[in-house]
Design a protein around this motif. Structure first.
Motif, PDB file in Angstrom:
ATOM      1  N   GLY A   1       0.816  -1.213   0.000  1.00 45.54           N
ATOM      2  CA  GLY A   1       0.000   0.000   0.000  1.00 45.54           C
ATOM      3  C   GLY A   1       0.846   1.257   0.000  1.00 45.54           C
ATOM      4  O   GLY A   1       0.564   2.210  -0.739  1.00 45.54           O
ATOM      5  N   ASP A   2       1.889   1.272   0.821  1.00 45.73           N
ATOM      6  CA  ASP A   2       2.782   2.430   0.856  1.00 45.73           C
ATOM      7  C   ASP A   2       3.438   2.643  -0.501  1.00 45.73           C
ATOM      8  O   ASP A   2       3.567   3.785  -0.977  1.00 45.73           O
ATOM      9  CB  ASP A   2       3.872   2.226   1.918  1.00 45.73           C
ATOM     10  CG  ASP A   2       3.339   2.334   3.340  1.00 45.73           C
ATOM     11  OD1 ASP A   2       2.210   2.853   3.520  1.00 45.73           O
ATOM     12  OD2 ASP A   2       4.044   1.884   4.274  1.00 45.73           O
ATOM     13  N   ARG A   3       3.851   1.540  -1.108  1.00 45.71           N
ATOM     14  CA  ARG A   3       4.507   1.623  -2.419  1.00 45.71           C
ATOM     15  C   ARG A   3       3.548   2.154  -3.479  1.00 45.71           C
ATOM     16  O   ARG A   3       3.925   3.005  -4.307  1.00 45.71           O
ATOM     17  CB  ARG A   3       5.018   0.236  -2.809  1.00 45.71           C
ATOM     18  CG  ARG A   3       5.709   0.161  -4.158  1.00 45.71           C
ATOM     19  CD  ARG A   3       6.232  -1.244  -4.375  1.00 45.71           C
ATOM     20  NE  ARG A   3       6.651  -1.462  -5.748  1.00 45.71           N
ATOM     21  CZ  ARG A   3       7.044  -2.646  -6.229  1.00 45.71           C
ATOM     22  NH1 ARG A   3       7.096  -3.698  -5.418  1.00 45.71           N
ATOM     23  NH2 ARG A   3       7.400  -2.767  -7.498  1.00 45.71           N
ATOM     24  N   LEU A   4       2.304   1.705  -3.432  1.00 47.49           N
ATOM     25  CA  LEU A   4       1.322   2.152  -4.413  1.00 47.49           C
ATOM     26  C   LEU A   4       0.996   3.634  -4.223  1.00 47.49           C
ATOM     27  O   LEU A   4       1.003   4.412  -5.183  1.00 47.49           O
ATOM     28  CB  LEU A   4       0.046   1.318  -4.306  1.00 47.49           C
ATOM     29  CG  LEU A   4      -1.115   1.793  -5.191  1.00 47.49           C
ATOM     30  CD1 LEU A   4      -0.724   1.766  -6.659  1.00 47.49           C
ATOM     31  CD2 LEU A   4      -2.351   0.940  -4.948  1.00 47.49           C
TER      32      LEU A   4
ATOM     33  N   ALA B   1      -2.531   1.467   4.928  1.00 48.99           N
ATOM     34  CA  ALA B   1      -2.463   0.006   4.829  1.00 48.99           C
ATOM     35  C   ALA B   1      -2.842  -0.428   3.413  1.00 48.99           C
ATOM     36  O   ALA B   1      -2.222   0.007   2.456  1.00 48.99           O
ATOM     37  CB  ALA B   1      -3.339  -0.644   5.890  1.00 48.99           C
ATOM     38  N   SER B   2      -3.869  -1.251   3.256  1.00 43.24           N
ATOM     39  CA  SER B   2      -4.236  -1.773   1.939  1.00 43.24           C
ATOM     40  C   SER B   2      -5.334  -0.963   1.272  1.00 43.24           C
ATOM     41  O   SER B   2      -5.916  -1.397   0.274  1.00 43.24           O
ATOM     42  CB  SER B   2      -4.692  -3.231   2.076  1.00 43.24           C
ATOM     43  OG  SER B   2      -5.776  -3.323   2.993  1.00 43.24           O
ATOM     44  N   LEU B   3      -5.631   0.236   1.787  1.00 42.63           N
ATOM     45  CA  LEU B   3      -6.702   1.079   1.252  1.00 42.63           C
ATOM     46  C   LEU B   3      -6.127   2.337   0.604  1.00 42.63           C
ATOM     47  O   LEU B   3      -5.149   2.906   1.089  1.00 42.63           O
ATOM     48  CB  LEU B   3      -7.661   1.496   2.370  1.00 42.63           C
ATOM     49  CG  LEU B   3      -8.427   0.374   3.070  1.00 42.63           C
ATOM     50  CD1 LEU B   3      -9.073   0.896   4.354  1.00 42.63           C
ATOM     51  CD2 LEU B   3      -9.490  -0.206   2.139  1.00 42.63           C
ATOM     52  N   PHE B   4      -6.759   2.785  -0.488  1.00 42.22           N
ATOM     53  CA  PHE B   4      -6.341   4.047  -1.093  1.00 42.22           C
ATOM     54  C   PHE B   4      -7.493   4.669  -1.878  1.00 42.22           C
ATOM     55  O   PHE B   4      -8.421   3.985  -2.305  1.00 42.22           O
ATOM     56  CB  PHE B   4      -5.121   3.856  -2.006  1.00 42.22           C
ATOM     57  CG  PHE B   4      -5.416   3.162  -3.317  1.00 42.22           C
ATOM     58  CD1 PHE B   4      -5.628   3.881  -4.487  1.00 42.22           C
ATOM     59  CD2 PHE B   4      -5.473   1.770  -3.395  1.00 42.22           C
ATOM     60  CE1 PHE B   4      -5.887   3.244  -5.694  1.00 42.22           C
ATOM     61  CE2 PHE B   4      -5.742   1.115  -4.589  1.00 42.22           C
ATOM     62  CZ  PHE B   4      -5.945   1.863  -5.749  1.00 42.22           C
TER      63      PHE B   4
END
Length: 455
Positions: free
Chosen positions: A350-353, A374-377
């Motif tokens: 998630g951070d990378r995205l 986390a896994s949300l954006f």
């Protein structure tokens, strides 16, 4: 970046009028009021009908394969067809799908959750996130003897009248900045519901403290999603969380943490991540492993309102399919696989995205910002990340831009939700992250009159 994999090389087109999706939609319009059974179904102009899913990908009825960033509104944290869940469900199907009796499976999942989450001392299972929120609010009322609630402007908490207030506020009706209006969500919403709901602005610590103090005598609880999704997936400011918690404790107002969606933000959930200490939780989505589920839990003292061991409880609660064994075994299999390592990996992805998307917007000098954790954006058509619902609100031009972007992503093999949180799942890896960033870069290139092809 390396060349995209084969499933993204072909430019996709909208389904022609004679497509299977179009045919199914015509059939659906005969039996459903608008051709769908959920208002959240996107159509452009025809819904994309799913045929099957595998891992991070979804196959539609036309045979087109998509990277799925919706995952049934963030539910499928392990993606589609997760083998341990399928195996657990298959075993349970041979033993029975539902009983009037309790089962060992509900104890196992309940124990896992209570051991994992601070302040979650007791739990009860229901069928949906809406039910979890509803019973959390009823529990707060039964415990305090008060009837009103406070909620965050623009925040989504399911289909219960009190939490729907001000869910769809707009500039022409949302009222003053320091006293948000209690705006009805649907025609005919009872006036009494509006009178019993106090609306707060997210990240407005001073305003929240003032409104909670002014209404303390009637407030049973304040319900908060620590990172409200449909209100912008906005990061909570520590000062706001701290002030909200302190004034609620002082005034005897319970705090309900709605983590139906945001529970996927960490091994211990979202509350601990943001230093929130709730009295009650509403859970759902990922704890069911892809099957219908909800749960209300919290401090043992508050949860005692459900206790029927000595007769009629302060709050009776039941449900024909509550704690059904299929959801229980599926949820346990999914949650057992979500160990600290799995969450750490999703956090890294998630951070990378989010960094990749931010860099792409910066390089293109495009007015977009990224929020999430986390896994949300979420991608916002704003040059600066919003702090609350009003700042995240789209103008007509911005809404058109976001629809265009969602369509562009779909044409390049990615399902990107239009007005909700997008999410990653455990089957994804570096290749998927690179693909998402690459497609976003290609979309931004179209703003300069270029073709926007994925390179």
């Amino acid at each position: 970046m390396p060349a995209p994999s084969n499933q993204f090389e072909t430019s996709l087109k909208d389904p022609p009028p004679e497509s299977r999706s179009s045919g199914l939609f015509e059939r659906a319009r005969v039996v459903f009021p608008d051709g769908t059974t959920r208002v959240t179904i996107e159509r452009d102009p025809t819904p994309c009908y799913a045929a099957e899913g595998e891992g991070a990908y979804l196959l539609d009825v036309e045979g087109t394969r998509y990277l799925d960033l919706n995952a049934n509104f963030t539910t499928l944290i392990h993606g589609h067809g997760y083998a341990p869940v399928m195996a657990a469900v298959e075993r349970q199907l041979r033993s029975g799908t539902c009983f009037a009796n309790p089962t060992e499976a509900e104890i196992a999942l309940g124990t896992l959750l209570c051991e994992r989450v601070p302040q979650l001392e007791r739990i009860r299972f229901v069928n949906t996130g809406t039910e979890a929120v509803m019973f959390a609010i009823k529990a707060a009322r039964a415990f305090t003897g008060r009837s009103a609630i406070a909620k965050i402007e623009g925040a989504y908490h399911g289909a219960y009248d009190w939490v729907e207030v001000a869910q769809a506020s707009a500039p022409d009706n949302w009222g003053p900045a320091d006293t948000p209006a209690a705006v009805p969500f649907y025609r005919g919403m009872p006036a009494s519901v509006l009178e019993e709901t106090v609306v707060l602005r997210f990240n407005d610590a001073d305003g929240a403290v003032r409104l909670l103090k002014d209404n303390a005598y009637r407030l049973a609880a304040v319900i908060i999603d620590p990172m409200p999704s449909r209100a912008g997936l906005v990061t909570p400011e520590p000062a706001f969380i701290s002030a909200l918690q302190e004034v609620a404790r002082t005034l005897g107002i319970l705090i309900i943490s709605d983590e139906v969606l945001s529970f996927r933000q960490g091994f211990h959930g979202a509350a601990l991540r943001y230093q929130l200490e709730p009295d009650l939780f509403a859970l759902g989505k990922i704890i069911g492993g892809g099957f219908p589920i909800g749960a209300v839990g919290g401090r043992a003292e508050v949860m005692s309102v459900f206790d029927a061991s000595l007769g009629r409880p302060l709050l009776p609660q039941g449900g024909t399919f509550s704690a059904n064994p299929i959801s229980m075994v599926a949820g346990r299999a999914a949650m057992e696989a979500l160990d600290q390592e799995a969450f750490d990996r999703l956090e890294t992805l998630g951070d990378r995205l989010r960094a990749g998307l931010e860099m792409a917007a910066k390089r293109a000098r495009a007015p977009f910002s990224i929020t999430g954790a986390a896994s949300l954006f979420r991608i916002h058509p704003k040059p600066t990340p919003p702090r609350d619902f009003r700042e995240a609100y789209w103008s007509m031009a911005e809404a058109k831009m976001m629809k265009t972007m969602s369509r562009f992503f779909r044409h390049h093999g990615i399902i990107l939700p239009e007005g909700a949180a997008a999410c990653l799942s455990t089957p994804m890896g570096g290749a998927e992250i690179e693909t998402i960033v690459r497609v976003f870069e290609a979309f931004l290139a179209t703003r300069d009159g270029r073709e926007g092809e994925v390179l």
